[in-house]
Design a protein around this motif. Structure first.
Motif, PDB file in Angstrom:
ATOM      1  N   GLY A  95     -21.046 -27.889 -15.165  1.00 38.57           N
ATOM      2  CA  GLY A  95     -21.623 -26.571 -14.806  1.00 38.57           C
ATOM      3  C   GLY A  95     -22.502 -26.746 -13.453  1.00 38.57           C
ATOM      4  N   ASP A  96     -23.800 -26.653 -13.234  1.00 39.34           N
ATOM      5  CA  ASP A  96     -24.278 -26.673 -12.081  1.00 39.34           C
ATOM      6  C   ASP A  96     -24.601 -28.126 -11.189  1.00 39.34           C
ATOM      7  OD1 ASP A  96     -24.654 -24.003 -12.294  1.00 39.34           O
ATOM      8  OD2 ASP A  96     -26.725 -23.921 -13.137  1.00 39.34           O
ATOM      9  N   PHE A  97     -24.904 -28.180 -10.154  1.00 45.71           N
ATOM     10  CA  PHE A  97     -24.973 -29.490  -9.558  1.00 45.71           C
ATOM     11  C   PHE A  97     -25.926 -29.197  -8.409  1.00 45.71           C
ATOM     12  CE2 PHE A  97     -23.784 -32.232  -5.828  1.00 45.71           C
ATOM     13  CZ  PHE A  97     -24.153 -33.467  -6.503  1.00 45.71           C
ATOM     14  N   GLU A  98     -26.866 -30.147  -8.512  1.00 46.55           N
ATOM     15  CA  GLU A  98     -28.042 -30.018  -7.472  1.00 46.55           C
ATOM     16  C   GLU A  98     -28.414 -31.482  -6.897  1.00 46.55           C
ATOM     17  OE1 GLU A  98     -31.429 -26.864  -8.456  1.00 46.55           O
ATOM     18  OE2 GLU A  98     -30.974 -27.928 -10.185  1.00 46.55           O
ATOM     19  N   GLY A  99     -28.728 -31.451  -5.406  1.00 49.46           N
ATOM     20  CA  GLY A  99     -28.876 -32.907  -5.088  1.00 49.46           C
ATOM     21  C   GLY A  99     -29.385 -32.734  -3.661  1.00 49.46           C
ATOM     22  N   TYR A 100     -29.868 -33.623  -2.997  1.00 47.62           N
ATOM     23  CA  TYR A 100     -30.114 -33.811  -1.741  1.00 47.62           C
ATOM     24  C   TYR A 100     -29.498 -34.874  -1.084  1.00 47.62           C
ATOM     25  CZ  TYR A 100     -33.870 -30.727  -2.411  1.00 47.62           C
ATOM     26  OH  TYR A 100     -34.422 -29.416  -2.770  1.00 47.62           O
ATOM     27  N   LEU A 101     -28.761 -34.956   0.073  1.00 44.93           N
ATOM     28  CA  LEU A 101     -28.065 -35.923   1.267  1.00 44.93           C
ATOM     29  C   LEU A 101     -28.936 -35.961   2.379  1.00 44.93           C
ATOM     30  CD1 LEU A 101     -24.320 -34.655   0.895  1.00 44.93           C
ATOM     31  CD2 LEU A 101     -25.538 -36.770  -0.322  1.00 44.93           C
ATOM     32  N   MET A 102     -29.148 -37.040   2.608  1.00 41.95           N
ATOM     33  CA  MET A 102     -29.641 -37.850   3.715  1.00 41.95           C
ATOM     34  C   MET A 102     -28.690 -38.337   4.734  1.00 41.95           C
ATOM     35  SD  MET A 102     -33.376 -39.683   2.432  1.00 41.95           S
ATOM     36  CE  MET A 102     -32.430 -41.093   2.527  1.00 41.95           C
ATOM     37  N   TYR A 103     -29.033 -38.341   6.100  1.00 37.73           N
ATOM     38  CA  TYR A 103     -28.289 -38.934   6.958  1.00 37.73           C
ATOM     39  C   TYR A 103     -29.125 -39.034   8.416  1.00 37.73           C
ATOM     40  CZ  TYR A 103     -27.651 -34.258   8.654  1.00 37.73           C
ATOM     41  OH  TYR A 103     -27.928 -32.672   9.010  1.00 37.73           O
ATOM     42  N   GLU A 156     -25.358 -43.614   7.953  1.00 33.32           N
ATOM     43  CA  GLU A 156     -25.109 -43.727   6.402  1.00 33.32           C
ATOM     44  C   GLU A 156     -25.488 -42.367   5.714  1.00 33.32           C
ATOM     45  OE1 GLU A 156     -26.527 -47.326   4.274  1.00 33.32           O
ATOM     46  OE2 GLU A 156     -27.594 -45.975   2.838  1.00 33.32           O
ATOM     47  N   ILE A 157     -24.886 -42.178   4.829  1.00 30.56           N
ATOM     48  CA  ILE A 157     -25.068 -40.757   4.115  1.00 30.56           C
ATOM     49  C   ILE A 157     -25.169 -41.157   2.787  1.00 30.56           C
ATOM     50  CG2 ILE A 157     -24.119 -38.595   3.679  1.00 30.56           C
ATOM     51  CD1 ILE A 157     -22.222 -38.517   5.950  1.00 30.56           C
ATOM     52  N   SER A 158     -26.293 -40.897   2.347  1.00 31.57           N
ATOM     53  CA  SER A 158     -26.839 -41.217   0.761  1.00 31.57           C
ATOM     54  C   SER A 158     -27.614 -39.843   0.117  1.00 31.57           C
ATOM     55  CB  SER A 158     -27.565 -42.451   0.813  1.00 31.57           C
ATOM     56  OG  SER A 158     -28.654 -42.453   1.673  1.00 31.57           O
ATOM     57  N   PHE A 159     -27.828 -40.233  -1.000  1.00 35.50           N
ATOM     58  CA  PHE A 159     -28.331 -39.265  -1.870  1.00 35.50           C
ATOM     59  C   PHE A 159     -29.879 -39.806  -1.871  1.00 35.50           C
ATOM     60  CE2 PHE A 159     -25.699 -36.262  -3.884  1.00 35.50           C
ATOM     61  CZ  PHE A 159     -24.520 -37.064  -4.042  1.00 35.50           C
TER      62      PHE A 159
END
Length: 129
Positions: free
Chosen positions: A58-66, A116-119
């Protein structure tokens, strides 16, 4: 007294089973990958985010940091917003699918260095139902 304790435990379990809002666990896997090993300054490159689940997604939510001193966000799907080192992914109301969801994000190298790209925090993956 032992019978009373058993009865109370059974009642608590039955109440949970009868509640329509009880949450059931499912598994999800999130994979971030960049196919290029070396990227030179001013070059653009793609990062792929793959979301797979064992239920209908269904839905997906999150934050990526870089590190925005090394790379900058250029473009991606419309459900991704932000910049300056933080991206918000809010894929809400997506169509029902039994296949993995794939997001392709384009970045540009602005300086030499390792990025680095991470959650940030725990991303949320919801079952369609």
């Amino acid at each position: 007294m032992k019978k009373l304790k058993r009865f109370l435990v059974v009642i608590a379990v039955l109440l949970c089973l009868c509640q329509p809002d009880c949450a059931y666990a499912a598994s999800a896997a999130l994979e971030l990958q960049c196919l290029e090993e070396e990227i030179y300054k001013e070059e653009q490159f793609e990062v792929e985010l793959l979301v797979t689940t064992d239920v209908t997604l269904g839905d997906f939510e999150g934050y990526l940091m870089y590190d925005d001193s090394v790379i900058e966000y250029v473009t991606g799907p419309s459900c991704i917003t932000g910049g300056g080192g933080m991206l918000k992914i809010a894929d809400i109301g997506a169509d029902k699918t039994n296949t993995p969801r794939n997001y392709v994000l384009r970045f540009r190298a602005v300086n030499q260095g390792k990025a680095e790209i991470s959650f940030y925090d725990t991303p949320m993956v919801y079952a369609y139902e």
